[in-house]
Design a protein around this motif. Sequence first.
Motif, PDB file in Angstrom:
ATOM      1  N   ILE A 148      -8.322 -37.919   8.750  1.00 55.08           N
ATOM      2  CA  ILE A 148      -8.716 -37.497   9.997  1.00 55.08           C
ATOM      3  C   ILE A 148      -7.627 -36.303  10.281  1.00 55.08           C
ATOM      4  O   ILE A 148      -8.034 -35.532  11.333  1.00 55.08           O
ATOM      5  N   SER A 149      -6.406 -36.200   9.716  1.00 55.61           N
ATOM      6  CA  SER A 149      -5.432 -35.060  10.126  1.00 55.61           C
ATOM      7  C   SER A 149      -6.198 -33.787   9.469  1.00 55.61           C
ATOM      8  O   SER A 149      -6.285 -32.839  10.227  1.00 55.61           O
ATOM      9  N   ASP A 150      -6.881 -34.161   8.528  1.00 54.79           N
ATOM     10  CA  ASP A 150      -7.417 -32.803   7.745  1.00 54.79           C
ATOM     11  C   ASP A 150      -8.538 -32.432   8.614  1.00 54.79           C
ATOM     12  O   ASP A 150      -8.797 -31.154   8.995  1.00 54.79           O
ATOM     13  N   PHE A 151      -9.442 -33.359   9.189  1.00 51.96           N
ATOM     14  CA  PHE A 151     -10.633 -32.835  10.003  1.00 51.96           C
ATOM     15  C   PHE A 151     -10.136 -32.163  11.364  1.00 51.96           C
ATOM     16  O   PHE A 151     -10.775 -31.330  11.887  1.00 51.96           O
ATOM     17  N   TYR A 152      -9.128 -32.949  12.132  1.00 45.00           N
ATOM     18  CA  TYR A 152      -8.611 -32.328  13.119  1.00 45.00           C
ATOM     19  C   TYR A 152      -8.186 -30.957  13.072  1.00 45.00           C
ATOM     20  O   TYR A 152      -8.505 -30.016  13.863  1.00 45.00           O
ATOM     21  N   LEU A 153      -7.272 -30.743  12.196  1.00 47.46           N
ATOM     22  CA  LEU A 153      -6.649 -29.574  12.033  1.00 47.46           C
ATOM     23  C   LEU A 153      -7.636 -28.264  11.627  1.00 47.46           C
ATOM     24  O   LEU A 153      -7.328 -27.219  11.968  1.00 47.46           O
ATOM     25  N   THR A 154      -8.738 -28.753  10.708  1.00 45.07           N
ATOM     26  CA  THR A 154      -9.689 -27.921  10.310  1.00 45.07           C
ATOM     27  C   THR A 154     -10.363 -27.518  11.534  1.00 45.07           C
ATOM     28  O   THR A 154     -10.861 -26.245  11.496  1.00 45.07           O
ATOM     29  N   SER A 155     -10.683 -28.260  12.554  1.00 42.04           N
ATOM     30  CA  SER A 155     -11.356 -27.845  13.560  1.00 42.04           C
ATOM     31  C   SER A 155     -10.790 -27.512  14.837  1.00 42.04           C
ATOM     32  O   SER A 155     -11.447 -26.868  16.004  1.00 42.04           O
ATOM     33  N   PHE A 156      -9.576 -27.559  14.881  1.00 43.97           N
ATOM     34  CA  PHE A 156      -8.462 -27.072  15.974  1.00 43.97           C
ATOM     35  C   PHE A 156      -8.447 -25.637  16.045  1.00 43.97           C
ATOM     36  O   PHE A 156      -8.489 -25.135  15.092  1.00 43.97           O
ATOM     37  N   ALA A 157      -8.601 -25.360  17.289  1.00 46.06           N
ATOM     38  CA  ALA A 157      -8.546 -24.005  17.475  1.00 46.06           C
ATOM     39  C   ALA A 157      -9.377 -22.832  16.884  1.00 46.06           C
ATOM     40  O   ALA A 157      -9.322 -21.710  16.149  1.00 46.06           O
ATOM     41  N   GLY A 158     -10.597 -23.343  16.540  1.00 48.59           N
ATOM     42  CA  GLY A 158     -11.710 -22.536  16.013  1.00 48.59           C
ATOM     43  C   GLY A 158     -11.448 -22.556  14.292  1.00 48.59           C
ATOM     44  O   GLY A 158     -11.720 -21.364  13.859  1.00 48.59           O
ATOM     45  N   GLY A 159     -10.677 -23.364  13.777  1.00 50.15           N
ATOM     46  CA  GLY A 159     -10.347 -23.167  12.333  1.00 50.15           C
ATOM     47  C   GLY A 159      -9.334 -22.184  11.993  1.00 50.15           C
ATOM     48  O   GLY A 159      -9.153 -21.870  10.680  1.00 50.15           O
ATOM     49  N   GLN A 160      -8.321 -22.062  13.140  1.00 54.05           N
ATOM     50  CA  GLN A 160      -7.313 -21.023  12.647  1.00 54.05           C
ATOM     51  C   GLN A 160      -6.198 -21.378  11.817  1.00 54.05           C
ATOM     52  O   GLN A 160      -5.255 -20.613  11.290  1.00 54.05           O
ATOM     53  N   MET A 161      -6.176 -23.022  11.659  1.00 58.07           N
ATOM     54  CA  MET A 161      -5.161 -23.604  10.640  1.00 58.07           C
ATOM     55  C   MET A 161      -5.641 -23.431   9.248  1.00 58.07           C
ATOM     56  O   MET A 161      -4.410 -23.567   8.342  1.00 58.07           O
ATOM     57  N   SER A 162      -6.746 -23.257   8.920  1.00 60.37           N
ATOM     58  CA  SER A 162      -7.062 -23.423   7.686  1.00 60.37           C
ATOM     59  C   SER A 162      -6.708 -22.753   6.707  1.00 60.37           C
ATOM     60  O   SER A 162      -6.085 -23.438   5.559  1.00 60.37           O
ATOM     61  N   GLY A 163      -5.997 -21.356   6.907  1.00 63.12           N
ATOM     62  CA  GLY A 163      -5.137 -20.900   5.928  1.00 63.12           C
ATOM     63  C   GLY A 163      -3.891 -21.424   5.450  1.00 63.12           C
ATOM     64  O   GLY A 163      -3.238 -21.086   4.411  1.00 63.12           O
ATOM     65  N   ASN A 164      -3.325 -22.233   6.295  1.00 64.38           N
ATOM     66  CA  ASN A 164      -1.673 -22.746   6.108  1.00 64.38           C
ATOM     67  C   ASN A 164      -1.958 -24.273   5.709  1.00 64.38           C
ATOM     68  O   ASN A 164      -0.801 -24.908   5.830  1.00 64.38           O
ATOM     69  N   MET A 165      -2.879 -24.710   5.899  1.00 66.84           N
ATOM     70  CA  MET A 165      -3.224 -26.279   5.294  1.00 66.84           C
ATOM     71  C   MET A 165      -3.205 -26.498   3.700  1.00 66.84           C
ATOM     72  O   MET A 165      -3.674 -25.652   3.061  1.00 66.84           O
ATOM     73  N   ARG A 166      -2.406 -27.394   3.488  1.00 68.48           N
ATOM     74  CA  ARG A 166      -2.379 -27.845   2.248  1.00 68.48           C
ATOM     75  C   ARG A 166      -2.729 -29.112   1.929  1.00 68.48           C
ATOM     76  O   ARG A 166      -2.277 -30.108   2.365  1.00 68.48           O
ATOM     77  N   ARG A 167      -3.791 -29.218   1.195  1.00 65.54           N
ATOM     78  CA  ARG A 167      -4.470 -30.753   0.874  1.00 65.54           C
ATOM     79  C   ARG A 167      -4.111 -31.471  -0.198  1.00 65.54           C
ATOM     80  O   ARG A 167      -4.081 -30.855  -1.400  1.00 65.54           O
ATOM     81  N   PHE A 168      -3.943 -32.850  -0.049  1.00 67.32           N
ATOM     82  CA  PHE A 168      -3.260 -33.617  -1.193  1.00 67.32           C
ATOM     83  C   PHE A 168      -4.029 -34.949  -1.448  1.00 67.32           C
ATOM     84  O   PHE A 168      -4.797 -35.185  -0.493  1.00 67.32           O
ATOM     85  N   PRO A 169      -3.791 -35.579  -2.679  1.00 66.06           N
ATOM     86  CA  PRO A 169      -4.898 -36.808  -2.673  1.00 66.06           C
ATOM     87  C   PRO A 169      -4.472 -37.990  -1.837  1.00 66.06           C
ATOM     88  O   PRO A 169      -5.417 -38.830  -1.360  1.00 66.06           O
ATOM     89  N   SER A 170      -2.912 -37.910  -1.180  1.00 69.76           N
ATOM     90  CA  SER A 170      -2.558 -39.120  -0.426  1.00 69.76           C
ATOM     91  C   SER A 170      -1.526 -38.343   0.591  1.00 69.76           C
ATOM     92  O   SER A 170      -1.055 -37.313   0.556  1.00 69.76           O
ATOM     93  N   THR A 171      -1.399 -39.083   1.635  1.00 66.54           N
ATOM     94  CA  THR A 171      -0.180 -38.919   2.682  1.00 66.54           C
ATOM     95  C   THR A 171       1.141 -38.937   1.949  1.00 66.54           C
ATOM     96  O   THR A 171       2.129 -38.223   2.135  1.00 66.54           O
ATOM     97  N   ARG A 172       1.415 -39.978   0.814  1.00 69.80           N
ATOM     98  CA  ARG A 172       2.450 -39.913   0.227  1.00 69.80           C
ATOM     99  C   ARG A 172       2.769 -38.595  -0.455  1.00 69.80           C
ATOM    100  O   ARG A 172       3.816 -38.103  -0.843  1.00 69.80           O
ATOM    101  N   ASP A 173       1.746 -38.090  -1.286  1.00 72.01           N
ATOM    102  CA  ASP A 173       1.636 -36.931  -1.758  1.00 72.01           C
ATOM    103  C   ASP A 173       2.091 -35.524  -0.742  1.00 72.01           C
ATOM    104  O   ASP A 173       2.645 -34.818  -1.292  1.00 72.01           O
ATOM    105  N   ALA A 174       1.480 -35.712   0.275  1.00 73.55           N
ATOM    106  CA  ALA A 174       1.613 -34.612   1.314  1.00 73.55           C
ATOM    107  C   ALA A 174       3.116 -34.589   1.727  1.00 73.55           C
ATOM    108  O   ALA A 174       3.724 -33.649   1.777  1.00 73.55           O
ATOM    109  N   MET A 175       3.702 -35.933   1.914  1.00 73.06           N
ATOM    110  CA  MET A 175       5.184 -35.966   2.148  1.00 73.06           C
ATOM    111  C   MET A 175       6.152 -35.489   0.965  1.00 73.06           C
ATOM    112  O   MET A 175       7.200 -34.963   1.279  1.00 73.06           O
ATOM    113  N   ARG A 176       5.619 -35.550  -0.274  1.00 74.35           N
ATOM    114  CA  ARG A 176       6.515 -35.221  -1.177  1.00 74.35           C
ATOM    115  C   ARG A 176       6.374 -33.773  -1.290  1.00 74.35           C
ATOM    116  O   ARG A 176       7.582 -33.033  -1.612  1.00 74.35           O
TER     117      ARG A 176
END
Length: 297
Positions: free
Chosen positions: A182-210
Amino acid sequence: MVRTLICICLSGFIWTTSADARCRDYVPQPKPQNAGRDLVGADLDSIVERGYINISAYEDFPPWSYEESGEIKGVDIEIGRLIAQALGVRPHFRLVAAGENLEADLRNWIWKGPLVGGRVANVMMHIPYDSEFICRVEQVVFTGQYHVERIAIAYRHDAYPEDPPVPAYFRYDTVAVENDSISDFYLTSFAGGQMSGNMRRFPSTRDAMRALISGETMAAMGPLAQLEFAASENVGVHTPPMPGFSVGKWTSGVAVHFAYRALAYTVDDAIYAAMQDGRMERIFESHGLSYSPPLLR
């Protein structure tokens, strides 16, 4: 694991923007027919008589439920032990994989059973509660609400030495998220997708924290408890306002088969008692987590 929540959370985006009456489009579902007792669970008296209760929890889902060095651990496991103690029986835990959605998980582990390899449990932990969803799954009693989870942002102190970041910062700053969460979906749609270029996607929240801790990103976004559990000394976690986020928080509880109301009431009473006398809060504190009790009764 988070895909289990998406079933409810994405539906929340639709329902909260509609004036439709609750469950107006509900279509009654089939109830289990001609099923043996080993398939549909057991009533309260049978559980007490045999001396143990079967509890299912999600696998590889720290800090809630996971296995480490052959031992099953986590907040949901400790809550399961509270339930068993209240019934005067032993807890038998089984860690299960998340299905395609919450309905599939409830079908597999509460009211029908999987096609291969396993049987239903008496109680299933960490079930998101949603008033629109519950009337669509007649076969399950949703009870024992014990915690309000919310989306949060973790950040490195050296990246934000003054003010913690808010979602708008990620137009310029890097942020890690769990893929298809849901964080992925939220940021992808927030502000017309302006965050997309700065998002890094990972298999799990644990991997995102690493990734955050290693310096690959400046921040990470996900459920508060998962961020807190994985945080290190140089990482802060906060819950800023989330503009336009209609499902930024949800309540977790348990599920019981619809035929066993007495068991559902007893489980609910056990959880409520633990909330009242401080045992629930101590469980969260022992795992380094913030506790947010739901407003009940």
